[in-house]
Write a protein that holds these residues in place. Structure first.
Motif, PDB file in Angstrom:
ATOM      1  N   LYS A  68      18.923   1.893  -1.365  1.00 40.82           N
ATOM      2  CA  LYS A  68      18.990   2.021   0.241  1.00 40.82           C
ATOM      3  C   LYS A  68      17.439   1.604   0.821  1.00 40.82           C
ATOM      4  N   SER A  69      16.737   2.295   0.102  1.00 40.83           N
ATOM      5  CA  SER A  69      15.320   2.038   0.605  1.00 40.83           C
ATOM      6  C   SER A  69      14.868   1.008   0.291  1.00 40.83           C
ATOM      7  N   PHE A  70      15.165   0.308  -0.839  1.00 46.14           N
ATOM      8  CA  PHE A  70      14.992  -1.121  -1.181  1.00 46.14           C
ATOM      9  C   PHE A  70      15.416  -2.048  -0.362  1.00 46.14           C
ATOM     10  N   LEU A  71      16.629  -2.023   0.101  1.00 46.98           N
ATOM     11  CA  LEU A  71      17.319  -2.726   1.089  1.00 46.98           C
ATOM     12  C   LEU A  71      16.484  -2.654   2.351  1.00 46.98           C
ATOM     13  N   VAL A  72      16.449  -1.676   2.840  1.00 44.70           N
ATOM     14  CA  VAL A  72      15.721  -1.278   4.394  1.00 44.70           C
ATOM     15  C   VAL A  72      14.418  -1.848   4.199  1.00 44.70           C
ATOM     16  N   SER A  73      13.575  -1.603   3.108  1.00 41.60           N
ATOM     17  CA  SER A  73      12.111  -2.141   3.033  1.00 41.60           C
ATOM     18  C   SER A  73      12.261  -3.842   2.845  1.00 41.60           C
ATOM     19  N   LEU A  74      13.191  -4.364   2.234  1.00 40.74           N
ATOM     20  CA  LEU A  74      13.211  -5.620   2.077  1.00 40.74           C
ATOM     21  C   LEU A  74      13.607  -6.453   3.237  1.00 40.74           C
ATOM     22  N   LEU A  75      14.502  -5.810   4.087  1.00 45.07           N
ATOM     23  CA  LEU A  75      14.728  -6.239   5.385  1.00 45.07           C
ATOM     24  C   LEU A  75      13.655  -6.057   6.357  1.00 45.07           C
ATOM     25  N   CYS A  76      12.975  -5.150   6.325  1.00 43.38           N
ATOM     26  CA  CYS A  76      11.694  -4.863   7.319  1.00 43.38           C
ATOM     27  C   CYS A  76      10.505  -6.045   6.933  1.00 43.38           C
ATOM     28  N   ASN A  77      10.443  -6.140   5.776  1.00 42.80           N
ATOM     29  CA  ASN A  77       9.029  -7.152   5.271  1.00 42.80           C
ATOM     30  C   ASN A  77       9.759  -8.592   5.618  1.00 42.80           C
ATOM     31  N   THR A  78      10.841  -8.748   5.168  1.00 49.33           N
ATOM     32  CA  THR A  78      11.402 -10.144   5.684  1.00 49.33           C
ATOM     33  C   THR A  78      11.233 -10.288   7.330  1.00 49.33           C
ATOM     34  N   TYR A 131       7.815   0.054  -1.958  1.00 46.99           N
ATOM     35  CA  TYR A 131       8.222  -0.443  -0.500  1.00 46.99           C
ATOM     36  C   TYR A 131       7.540  -1.798  -0.421  1.00 46.99           C
ATOM     37  N   CYS A 132       6.459  -1.951  -0.717  1.00 44.70           N
ATOM     38  CA  CYS A 132       5.748  -3.174  -0.324  1.00 44.70           C
ATOM     39  C   CYS A 132       6.001  -4.090  -1.339  1.00 44.70           C
ATOM     40  N   SER A 133       6.580  -4.074  -2.510  1.00 47.22           N
ATOM     41  CA  SER A 133       6.844  -4.846  -3.398  1.00 47.22           C
ATOM     42  C   SER A 133       7.897  -5.596  -3.119  1.00 47.22           C
ATOM     43  N   THR A 134       8.855  -5.201  -2.210  1.00 46.62           N
ATOM     44  CA  THR A 134      10.083  -5.984  -1.673  1.00 46.62           C
ATOM     45  C   THR A 134       9.189  -7.229  -0.945  1.00 46.62           C
ATOM     46  N   ALA A 257       4.241   1.888   4.970  1.00 50.67           N
ATOM     47  CA  ALA A 257       4.171   0.550   4.044  1.00 50.67           C
ATOM     48  C   ALA A 257       4.570  -0.648   4.549  1.00 50.67           C
ATOM     49  N   CYS A 258       5.449  -0.754   5.396  1.00 58.94           N
ATOM     50  CA  CYS A 258       5.579  -2.298   6.288  1.00 58.94           C
ATOM     51  C   CYS A 258       4.595  -2.451   7.090  1.00 58.94           C
ATOM     52  N   THR A 259       3.825  -1.507   7.576  1.00 53.66           N
ATOM     53  CA  THR A 259       2.820  -1.699   8.475  1.00 53.66           C
ATOM     54  C   THR A 259       1.490  -2.274   7.842  1.00 53.66           C
ATOM     55  N   ILE A 260       1.392  -1.689   6.533  1.00 56.24           N
ATOM     56  CA  ILE A 260       0.358  -2.250   5.632  1.00 56.24           C
ATOM     57  C   ILE A 260       0.456  -3.714   5.227  1.00 56.24           C
ATOM     58  N   MET A 302      -4.266   0.460  12.037  1.00 54.47           N
ATOM     59  CA  MET A 302      -3.085   0.300  11.923  1.00 54.47           C
ATOM     60  C   MET A 302      -2.479   1.281  11.104  1.00 54.47           C
ATOM     61  N   VAL A 303      -2.939   1.636   9.962  1.00 51.25           N
ATOM     62  CA  VAL A 303      -2.184   2.762   9.368  1.00 51.25           C
ATOM     63  C   VAL A 303      -2.317   3.856   9.869  1.00 51.25           C
ATOM     64  N   ALA A 304      -3.305   4.409  10.405  1.00 48.14           N
ATOM     65  CA  ALA A 304      -3.486   5.438  11.110  1.00 48.14           C
ATOM     66  C   ALA A 304      -2.495   5.905  12.492  1.00 48.14           C
ATOM     67  N   LEU A 305      -2.233   4.557  13.223  1.00 49.58           N
ATOM     68  CA  LEU A 305      -1.339   4.623  13.959  1.00 49.58           C
ATOM     69  C   LEU A 305       0.242   4.694  13.584  1.00 49.58           C
ATOM     70  N   SER A 306       0.541   4.129  12.403  1.00 49.64           N
ATOM     71  CA  SER A 306       1.889   4.186  11.775  1.00 49.64           C
ATOM     72  C   SER A 306       2.192   5.564  11.413  1.00 49.64           C
ATOM     73  N   GLU A 307       1.091   6.290  11.024  1.00 44.78           N
ATOM     74  CA  GLU A 307       1.431   7.523  10.513  1.00 44.78           C
ATOM     75  C   GLU A 307       1.364   8.738  11.337  1.00 44.78           C
TER      76      GLU A 307
END
Length: 309
Positions: A68-78, A131-134, A257-260, A302-307
């Motif tokens: 599930k996390s793989f699919l969500v991260s793939l969707l976000c990165n796309t 997450y970033c690998s996707t 991760a998606c923000t990075i 940006m990382v600080a904001l996301s966290e």
């Protein structure tokens, strides 16, 4: 935490610049010339890039918990790349400006391989890398379809043959089935793929340095359009993507991760594509070099904001 993130980002950029410097000096000494770099572009595209994509799948493990996390991260990165494509449309409209495709490409496509993955590892650990690998999947499909169309001078038609034979699709076509089927290649196959993939960043940086050696460095800071390009790439796109993902319920390590990925500097492919499709490699080199330098200061913010969301 902010200073730690800045140190990690700065270290990665410094490593890039050291390899670029080696390519720069090698070109000045006629050891590795710009002509040689241009001749190696297809090798980088069609052999090494495909190896990088396949290797990224082989290094990931799909389990029931991570599916599930793989699919969500793939969707976000796309979505990050799709949002970037849409955001940049009104800013680079002048068709007669030969530099606009370079600036737009640099605004859309990020250095998700060499910058995003190490940053995710340092900040979030293996979960962040997963997450970033996707992002490599969506990046390689889009950069070798939309990215090619953006950088080509002639009318570009994406036929079935071009779609199937582009490095992004080839790599995914081989790697994704192996990933889904949880296939582990024998060492005699996995080792060459891994070795070829490891050449990607050093070779790309040597080529970067060779192109930079033939550029007037006095104009590095005088190319005015690099600055709005940097603003779009490093500030506008990450903030918009971060806001959208948070509204969609994405939180925690996945959001960071998606923000990075979204806040990483321009892809080295900007220079490679400029060389392959007859664009100004000098402008491309200066754009990537300066945006990478500026990212040392913007990524930690940006990382600080996301966290904190």
């Amino acid at each position: 935490m902010f200073l730690q993130n800045m140190r990690v980002a700065g270290t990665q950029v410094l490593i890039l610049y050291i390899m670029i410097f080696v390519g720069f000096v090698s070109c000045k000494l006629k050891i590795f010339t710009e002509k040689t770099a241009r001749m190696m572009t297809d090798l980088l595209f069609y052999v090494i890039t495909v190896s990088v994509i396949i290797n990224s799948f082989l290094s990931m493990e799909l389990t029931e918990d991570t599916a599930k996390s793989f699919l969500v991260s793939l969707l976000c990165n796309t979505a990050t790349f799709v949002i970037s494509i849409l955001i940049t449309i009104p800013f680079f409209k002048k068709e007669k400006d030969d530099k606009n495709p370079i600036f737009r490409f640099a605004s859309i496509y990020c250095n998700c391989g060499y910058m995003a993955l190490p940053l995710a590892q340092a900040i979030l650990g293996n979960e962040g890398v997963f997450y970033c690998s996707t992002g490599l999947i969506s990046f390689n499909i889009l950069v070798f379809t939309h990215g090619v169309k953006l950088m080509t001078r002639d009318e570009y038609k994406l036929g079935l043959k071009k779609l199937i034979l582009n490095p992004g699709i080839l790599g995914v076509a081989v790697g994704l089935p192996l990933f889904i089927a949880k296939v582990r290649l024998p060492e005699i196959l996995a080792a060459p793929i891994s070795s070829l993939a490891s050449v990607n960043t050093p070779l790309a940086m040597l080529m970067f340095g060779a192109y930079l050696a033939n550029t007037d460095l006095k104009t590095l800071f005088s190319e005015k359009k690099i600055y709005p390009t940097a603003f779009i790439k490093l500030i506008a796109i990450p903030l918009i993507c971060m806001g959208i993902y948070r509204l969609c319920g994405v939180t925690g390590a996945l959001l960071t991760a998606c923000t990075i990925t979204a806040s990483s500097p321009s892809a080295n492919n900007t220079i490679m594509f400029a060389a392959k499709y007859g664009r100004d490699t000098g402008v491309a080199s200066k754009t990537v070099a300066l945006i990478s330098l500026i990212s040392i200061f913007t990524i930690p913010v940006m990382v600080a904001l996301s966290e904190s969301l």
